[in-house]
Design an enzyme around this catalytic site. Structure first.
Site, PDB file in Angstrom:
ATOM      1  N   CYS B  35       0.811  -1.210   0.000  1.00 30.72           N
ATOM      2  CA  CYS B  35       0.000   0.000   0.000  1.00 30.72           C
ATOM      3  C   CYS B  35       0.843   1.258   0.000  1.00 30.72           C
ATOM      4  CB  CYS B  35      -0.906   0.034   1.222  1.00 30.72           C
ATOM      5  SG  CYS B  35      -2.104  -1.283   1.222  1.00 30.72           S
ATOM      6  N   ASP B  37       2.400   2.568   2.615  1.00 31.45           N
ATOM      7  CA  ASP B  37       2.778   2.977   3.966  1.00 31.45           C
ATOM      8  C   ASP B  37       2.375   1.947   5.006  1.00 31.45           C
ATOM      9  OD1 ASP B  37       0.133   3.787   3.760  1.00 31.45           O
ATOM     10  OD2 ASP B  37       0.628   5.917   3.733  1.00 31.45           O
ATOM     11  N   CYS B  61       5.887   8.015   3.462  1.00 30.15           N
ATOM     12  CA  CYS B  61       6.323   9.324   3.013  1.00 30.15           C
ATOM     13  C   CYS B  61       6.489  10.266   4.206  1.00 30.15           C
ATOM     14  CB  CYS B  61       5.315   9.891   2.032  1.00 30.15           C
ATOM     15  SG  CYS B  61       3.658   9.933   2.693  1.00 30.15           S
ATOM     16  N   CYS B 105      -2.596   9.363   5.941  1.00 32.25           N
ATOM     17  CA  CYS B 105      -1.469   9.173   6.863  1.00 32.25           C
ATOM     18  C   CYS B 105      -1.923   9.357   8.305  1.00 32.25           C
ATOM     19  CB  CYS B 105      -0.341  10.150   6.546  1.00 32.25           C
ATOM     20  SG  CYS B 105       0.402   9.867   4.941  1.00 32.25           S
TER      21      CYS B 105
END
Lengths: 394, 278
Positions: B35, B37, B61, B105
């Site tokens: 995916c 992350d 990231c 995130c």
């Protein structure tokens, strides 16, 4: 902080010689080349010179050069023209690794009842030529294959592919945006019908492109309007940029040897040293014929955007095929087509050089990158002091 | 280039609490390398059952690293109950905001926290609840519903930004739209509302608490406010306002117009909301 620019496949610096050549055409020789007065006429003369220089770089006739606004316009013009002049055929052949200018256009055409064959590539990014030969059919209207890939630099055998298409009366277009100026191209020695190139990839400004159209090829205009470009592309000529592109092509012809010797040596040293110093790293497309200026390296178990931002902290400019850098959620379609595992694809970095790069810059990157990779791996749940903690399946 | 806040950049350049705690009280791994992350969270409690240490490892990231760093900072010193209340929006707010495309995130951070707490509580195996909707990123209907409710998402694009669902092959877009539509669909009025069973006092209080938690608090928090349930006396619901609500001129309107309406709709039509000072 000094900028170390290794993102030349994204765009290039306008060469100082190019800028100098262009400048008078903004404020001094600003006439319209279509005007009847000699003030405009002198610009028309300069455009003709520029056209000849562009033609010379790719072994074309000046009449075969149509100035456009960018590579994307050239690609769109070529493919739409091929469809318009062959209204009875519905099949298009392209590849899985094309630039969006061709890829997305073909996806749109698929929704308009065109049948699209997207050719596979192998793990080195090489085209499946057997699949290509088999997919050529009586219904095929155009083949569009890139000369060199923007992400990996892998070169396709487009001249051979064009010959095969021609034998069956099929039009052949190539997006040569990354190839022009980096590898020798001679349109007299091949049977490619249409070729796209873009100014800003070879030290000319952004906003200028070219569609090469082989003499005798049936054509349908994309931008309809005035009689410019012999009625093939309406719109007043972008005179300063055309003049600049002419100069850039002249320089590119002169720098061709440098590209393939000095620049290539810098690339090879960068690549070799990074692979040596950083474990779990791999060159994508390393087994294929490639452009001399491009290397695409995957650093396993870490993510590309983080690498880019930490390099950015040192003034180093590069790109990544990671999902996070694009705003899309999938890693690069090129790397996925090559079957690069996710562990590798997310951590890919593309360095693309130009004649302006120096030995010292390469040394700097070789020094700065390994600690960056180490730092990010130290944060990665897939990595511990002993190394990789897993080998996830692709 | 992403427009990251200085705080995101700072947490990315100098992440807090990187690592792994040995013998943690709670542990969770969320996301996957496919995916793009992944996050591993471990935490340790002190004798007062407060989180004394939290560590993370992240593959991702800059905003994934910053979100994880922020989340570990936020939970240190908190009790489990307090930590459980942290939403993904809280994490994003702590960082001064995240680009819309990067909100997932913060969701990843919140999910890791939730799963690590479940792990501490000895909840069943951490397998995902619900039906997979997005095959590309393995996102379930429950996860999508949670993100939609918590963040008031109204479009497939927003759902993709928060959960990644729909960001791959796009085949599930229709399903996601269906889930969004179902959440915002006006409940079909029953022919005879009298069918509602009579609630015991305990049931009523529990339902009021749940409704505040699930339906009301996220909306108020969105505007920087909050609300606490003080007591329930018969049909009088006594609440205290917090944060922006406590000083907001319009809070009376909010209490009557929003809080009371929601409670009447979802718990009992006889309820009256009253503010008490505290």
């Amino acid at each position: 902080m000094k900028t170390i620019y290794l993102d030349n496949n994204a765009t290039t610096r306008v060469a100082p010689e190019v800028l100098a050549e262009m400048t008078p055409y903004f404020s001094e020789f600003y006439g319209n080349p279509s005007s009847m007065h000699s003030f405009g006429g002198q610009v028309a003369k300069k455009l003709a010179e520029a056209r000849a220089k562009v033609a010379a770089l790719i072994g074309a006739d000046p009449d075969e050069i149509i100035f456009t606004s960018c590579g994307t316009e050239s690609d769109n013009t070529a493919i739409h023209s091929a469809l318009a002049v062959n209204p009875d055929k519905r099949h298009i052949i392209t590849s899985r690794v094309e630039h969006p200018a061709v890829k997305v256009l073909c996806e749109h055409l698929a929704e308009k009842d065109y049948r699209i064959t997207t050719l596979d590539v192998d793990s080195d990014g090489k085209l499946d030529m057997d699949q290509y030969k088999k997919s050529l059919s009586a219904d095929t209207v155009v083949v569009s294959l890139m000369w060199a890939n923007n992400e990996t630099g892998v070169i396709f055998p487009v001249e051979e592919a064009a010959q095969l298409a021609h034998e069956r009366g099929i039009l052949f277009h190539t997006d040569a945006v990354q190839a022009v100026g980096k590898v020798p191209i001679d349109m007299k020695a091949n049977s490619i019908d249409m070729l796209s190139l873009s100014g800003h990839k070879l030290h000319a400004p952004k906003g200028i492109g070219v569609l090469y159209l082989r003499k005798g090829t049936k054509f349908s205009s994309f931008l309809v309007g005035g009689h410019q470009e012999k009625g093939r592309r309406g719109g007043t000529e972008n005179t300063p940029s055309i003049v600049g592109l002419g100069k850039a092509c002249e320089l590119a012809a002169r720098n061709m040897t440098t590209e393939n010797t000095r620049v290539k040596a810098l690339r090879d040293r960068l690549e070799g040293e990074l692979l040596k110093r950083i474990s779990h790293s791999k060159v994508n497309g390393g087994g294929a014929l490639r452009l001399p200026n491009t290397t695409n390296i995957s650093f396993e178990f870490i993510e590309g955007e983080s690498i880019l931002l930490l390099m950015d902290g040192h003034g180093i400019c590069a790109s990544s095929g990671s999902a996070c850098t694009s705003g899309s959620l999938q890693p690069s379609h090129v790397l996925r087509a090559m079957g690069v595992p996710y562990t590798m694809a997310h951590g890919s970095v593309r360095f693309s050089l130009s004649v302006y790069n120096t030995n010292e810059e390469i040394d700097f990157i070789i020094e700065k990158l390994p600690p960056i990779i180490e730092r990010l791996r130290g944060m990665s749940p897939y990595w511990n002091a002993e190394g990789a903690t897993c080998t996830p399946a692709s | 280039m992403w427009d990251y806040t200085d705080k995101v950049k700072e947490h990315f350049m100098n992440p807090r609490n990187v690592g792994e705690i040995e013998n943690p009280d709670g542990v969770a791994e969320v996301g996957s390398i496919a995916c793009g992350d992944a996050l591993k969270l471990t935490f340790k409690l002190d004798e007062n059952k407060k989180i004394v240490d939290a560590r993370f490892k992240t593959f991702g990231c800059a905003s994934a690293i910053a979100s994880a760093s922020a989340m570990t900072e936020m939970i240190k010193g908190k009790t489990i109950e307090e930590a459980m209340k942290i939403t993904n929006q809280d994490i994003a707010d702590y960082l001064g905001g995240l680009p819309a495309e990067k909100m997932h995130c913060s969701v990843l951070g919140q999910e890791a926290l939730e799963k690590a707490i479940e792990n501490y509580k000895g909840a069943a195996s951490p397998k995902k609840e619900g039906q997979i909707v997005c095959e590309c990123f393995g996102v379930t209907d429950k996860e999508i519903e949670h993100a939609v409710r918590e963040n008031h998402l109204t479009s497939v694009e927003e759902v993709t930004n928060y959960t990644k669902a729909g960001g791959g092959c796009k085949k599930c877009h229709e399903k996601i739209q269906g889930l969004i539509d179902a959440i915002y669909a006006k409940p079909v009025p029953e022919a005879e509302p009298a069918a509602k069973p009579k609630l015991t006092n305990l049931q009523k209080i529990r339902m009021i608490e749940e409704t505040i938690d699930r339906e009301i608090r996220p909306s108020l928090k969105h505007d920087g406010g909050d609300i606490d349930l003080v007591d329930v006396v018969g049909n009088r619901v006594l609440v205290a306002t917090r944060g922006a609500c406590a000083v907001c001129q319009a809070s009376q309107l909010t209490l009557k117009g929003f809080v009371q309406t929601k409670l009447r709709e979802l718990v009992s039509p006889e309820l009256v909301v009253e503010e008490v000072p505290q």
